[in-house]
Design an enzyme around this catalytic site. Structure first.
Site, PDB file in Angstrom:
ATOM      1  N   ASP A  52      99.599  46.501  99.417  1.00 33.35           N
ATOM      2  CA  ASP A  52     100.244  46.674 100.712  1.00 33.35           C
ATOM      3  C   ASP A  52      99.771  45.558 101.638  1.00 33.35           C
ATOM      4  OD1 ASP A  52     101.715  48.156 102.740  1.00 33.35           O
ATOM      5  OD2 ASP A  52     101.290  49.915 101.520  1.00 33.35           O
ATOM      6  N   ASN A  59      84.084  60.528  92.805  1.00 28.26           N
ATOM      7  CA  ASN A  59      82.671  60.535  93.242  1.00 28.26           C
ATOM      8  C   ASN A  59      82.318  61.767  94.084  1.00 28.26           C
ATOM      9  OD1 ASN A  59      83.950  59.941  95.621  1.00 28.26           O
ATOM     10  ND2 ASN A  59      82.771  58.091  96.081  1.00 28.26           N
ATOM     11  N   HIS A 116     105.022  57.645 101.153  1.00 31.93           N
ATOM     12  CA  HIS A 116     103.925  58.253 101.907  1.00 31.93           C
ATOM     13  C   HIS A 116     104.319  58.645 103.327  1.00 31.93           C
ATOM     14  CE1 HIS A 116     103.958  54.068 103.076  1.00 31.93           C
ATOM     15  NE2 HIS A 116     103.194  54.356 104.123  1.00 31.93           N
TER      16      HIS A 116
END
Length: 561
Positions: free
Chosen positions: A99, A24, A330
């Site tokens: 998560d 977007n 991560h």
């Protein structure tokens, strides 16, 4: 003997939504961006997608500070977008795990807003509040992100515990009402169709109720109190209750992130007869290149330490629990920059590391970009970094502590979490095809050479090597279920091991160095090869599987008897 299960036979791919794909044009990855790339993941051979948090959050710690568990963060899209993603994942025969972050919430969560409003609010006991001690914090615990683990709240004159950011107050699992609210929330997601949970620091949820001071021989202001909140007194009771009330009613996959867990404790967590979790993420192998002063204290990896650690976990959980296999996520730097060579031998060493990992017993986890050999990043300015852990450490060490800027930057280049969080490199167009806008974090400047488009088009790429590894796992039960036997424990360059299953054997040989080294199968090891399953070099007329010379970062897997 280990029972067969779909989650043991799966390969998991972790997506960090903020950095995956922006559709977007706001510079931030989003849920529709994940949906757009599902065919890429299906083509890779992935079975399960693990989504880092997409819940409503003020984003103090990139979504791990949740203000509403049942809403989607505006930046990522809507619940409708999420529902569509789940449908599209399932339509392709893949699964989705979420998560689960229930050690703490955001301080903007309605529970905490209520909790801090007065000492007699019904939600007061959803969090851990204490009066100060002699005008100081209730104890000397240090937050994982530096500084005290306690925050004073003027409204009620008490402190609340936060093992992470001060905007991440810890939940009080001693409160049965809180636990029931969490179980209701988990059921809500499972009833929507999610296929399981990765549970964030789940072994922190039971604290020693006395919250004692941690030993402090160096007389520091704050010290880690991990022995009082990791694997705490009621942790197994809580996880068994969660399994009984929620998890046992669904066919799902569960993996608990557990810093500070050892093999014996992990066996308890993952032994099916105890009905807790299926797998744990342990960190022992991720700490081997840290010196005595922790993560930022850099030291060279000694391969013998890695062998000792991997072997302990492979043999320790075999037949009882189950290993999760990972080298990246991560929170970790890029493995090709860490244990490989991200320059001269980037492709070769990335393939070697993948071979080493995917041939072990356990469920392998791939972190986005690992499959194309993405590398660590070196931003010149500290201002280009986004991670709260990096910024707090820099503030403490350089600005407040007069440490050397260049030395601290070297530590950040090696170990910073933002190494894993730079935008995914899709192609060689502007911003690596991640976004049309200014990306939320700078793109690694090597995206012209390292990107998914290039990797998919090159049959010798890291990407196609991962595809082959994943396919081998699906075709050969020995890779999933075989036992493990270390070879050459004291060799400082070669990591070799055998897998045995029924009447088959695999010989896995990997060279963790940039030297040419000779491999000789020990005489007491019985192995005769009948097929070279995979290698990261073209092997010409090689007939001897007992003795051969390995090129830099070479990997070979032989199947035989």
């Amino acid at each position: 003997m280990n029972q067969k299960n779909w989650w043991k036979e799966s390969v998991v791919y972790q997506i960090y939504p903020r950095s995956f794909n922006d559709t977007n044009g706001d510079g931030i990855g989003d849920i529709n961006g994940i949906t757009e790339k599902l065919d890429y993941l299906k083509e890779l051979g992935i079975d399960v997608i693990w989504l880092s948090p997409v819940y409503q959050s003020p984003n103090d710690d990139n979504g791990y500070d949740i203000s509403d568990y049942c809403s989607i963060m505006d930046e990522f899209g809507s619940m409708e977008d999420w529902d569509n993603l789940l449908d599209e994942v399932h339509n392709r025969g893949m699964k989705l795990i979420m998560d689960l972050v229930v050690n703490h919430t955001s301080d903007e969560h309605e529970w905490f807003v209520q909790s801090r409003s007065s000492t007699d609010n019904p939600y007061r006991d959803y969090y851990i509040w204490r009066k100060g001690k002699d005008g100081q914090e209730p104890n000397n615990w240090e937050s994982a992100f530096s500084g005290s683990a306690w925050q004073y709240d003027e409204l009620t004159g008490e402190y609340y515990l936060h093992l992470f950011s001060k905007k991440q107050p810890d939940l009080n699992w001693e409160n049965p009402k809180l636990r029931q609210d969490i179980y209701r929330m988990m059921k809500w997601w499972l009833n929507k169709g999610v296929d399981g949970f990765r549970m964030d620091v789940i072994n922190f949820i039971s604290k020693n109720p006395d919250l004692p001071d941690a030993p402090n021989p160096d007389n520091k202001k704050y010290v880690g109190g991990g022995q009082y909140y990791m694997n705490g007194p009621r942790i197994h009771e809580f996880l068994h209750e969660m399994n009984r009330e929620v998890l046992s009613h669904y066919d799902v996959m569960t993996v608990g992130e557990m810093p500070g867990v050892d093999v014996e404790e992990a066996k308890k967590y993952t032994d099916p007869s105890r009905e807790e979790l299926q797998m744990v993420f342990q960190f022992e192998h991720m700490d081997l290149d840290s010196g005595p002063n922790g993560k930022w204290d850099l030291k060279e990896l000694d391969l013998r330490d890695l062998k000792q650690s991997i072997t302990k976990w492979q043999n320790g959980l075999h037949g009882t629990g189950w290993n999760s296999l990972y080298l990246n996520n991560h929170d970790q730097p890029r493995i090709v920059s860490r244990f490989g060579d991200d320059e001269k031998y980037r492709v070769t060493s990335a393939k070697m590391l993948a071979t080493f990992l995917h041939m072990l017993q356990g469920t392998p986890y791939i972190y986005q970009g690992e499959e194309i050999g993405m590398t660590n990043v070196k931003f010149e300015s500290i201002n280009d970094y986004q991670d709260i852990e990096i910024l707090n450490m820099y503030q403490e060490q350089v600005i407040d502590g007069n440490e050397n800027h260049a030395e601290i930057m070297q530590a950040i280049y090696a170990k910073g979490r933002d190494n894993a969080r730079t935008p995914f490199q899709w192609d060689d167009s502007e911003n690596a095809g991640f976004t049309d806008a200014e990306p939320w974090m700078k793109v690694n400047q090597n995206f012209k050479e390292i990107n998914a488009k290039q990797a998919v088009e090159d049959e010798n790429s890291v990407y196609h090597y991962y595809r082959k590894l994943i396919q081998l796992r699906k075709n050969h039960p020995i890779i999933v279920y075989g036992n493990y036997q270390l070879i050459l424990p004291n060799d400082q360059k070669i990591f070799a091991y055998l897998r045995n299953y029924q009447s088959e054997k695999l010989l896995v040989v990997t060279n963790f160095s940039d030297d040419h080294v000779n491999f000789d199968l020990p005489e007491d090891i019985a192995f005769t090869a009948n097929e070279l399953l995979i290698s990261n070099y073209e092997i010409q007329n090689e007939t001897d599987d007992q003795s051969f010379t390995l090129s830099p970062y070479e990997a070979r897997v032989y199947k035989g008897v």
